[in-house]
Scaffold this active site. Sequence first.
Site, PDB file in Angstrom:
ATOM      1  N   PRO A  19       0.812  -1.225   0.000  1.00 22.35           N
ATOM      2  CA  PRO A  19       0.000   0.000   0.000  1.00 22.35           C
ATOM      3  C   PRO A  19       0.846   1.276   0.000  1.00 22.35           C
ATOM      4  O   PRO A  19       2.028   1.255   0.337  1.00 22.35           O
ATOM      5  CB  PRO A  19      -0.787  -0.117   1.312  1.00 22.35           C
ATOM      6  CG  PRO A  19       0.102  -0.915   2.210  1.00 22.35           C
ATOM      7  CD  PRO A  19       0.827  -1.886   1.302  1.00 22.35           C
ATOM      8  N   CYS A  20       0.207   2.385  -0.372  1.00 19.18           N
ATOM      9  CA  CYS A  20       0.816   3.703  -0.263  1.00 19.18           C
ATOM     10  C   CYS A  20       0.776   4.110   1.206  1.00 19.18           C
ATOM     11  O   CYS A  20      -0.173   3.753   1.894  1.00 19.18           O
ATOM     12  CB  CYS A  20       0.033   4.738  -1.085  1.00 19.18           C
ATOM     13  SG  CYS A  20       0.137   4.481  -2.858  1.00 19.18           S
ATOM     14  N   PRO A  21       1.739   4.815   1.750  1.00 18.83           N
ATOM     15  CA  PRO A  21       2.950   5.306   1.097  1.00 18.83           C
ATOM     16  C   PRO A  21       4.139   4.366   1.248  1.00 18.83           C
ATOM     17  O   PRO A  21       5.265   4.733   0.922  1.00 18.83           O
ATOM     18  CB  PRO A  21       3.215   6.621   1.837  1.00 18.83           C
ATOM     19  CG  PRO A  21       2.791   6.314   3.243  1.00 18.83           C
ATOM     20  CD  PRO A  21       1.590   5.379   3.100  1.00 18.83           C
ATOM     21  N   ILE A  22       3.902   3.138   1.744  1.00 15.99           N
ATOM     22  CA  ILE A  22       5.020   2.217   1.966  1.00 15.99           C
ATOM     23  C   ILE A  22       5.744   1.895   0.658  1.00 15.99           C
ATOM     24  O   ILE A  22       6.975   1.796   0.630  1.00 15.99           O
ATOM     25  CB  ILE A  22       4.522   0.930   2.670  1.00 15.99           C
ATOM     26  CG1 ILE A  22       4.025   1.282   4.074  1.00 15.99           C
ATOM     27  CG2 ILE A  22       5.615  -0.116   2.736  1.00 15.99           C
ATOM     28  CD1 ILE A  22       3.256   0.185   4.759  1.00 15.99           C
TER      29      ILE A  22
END
Length: 88
Positions: A19-22
């Site tokens: 997922p964002c922001p990972i």
Amino acid sequence: MSVSSTYTPDAQLDLRGTPCPINFVRTKLSLEKMAPGNLLEVWLDPGEPIEQVPDSLTMAGFQVEQITDCSGYFSLLVRRPNAVSGRG
């Protein structure tokens, strides 16, 4: 010197399902470990990842060279810029 290696990645990172922001953070950390001028291929999911990560990388000073729709995911080619020297 080889022109044909312009888009041959030096490393690859599969961030499908991340997922964002990972996904942006992992991409940035990988690029920072690479030598200046090296090219990283990143696989991203459609939707928010491909909409957000390229813009975030550009704002962070990296060069997004190519985005390819690979049917189900996107391949993003990002180059770490050459170090800017403090000369002059």
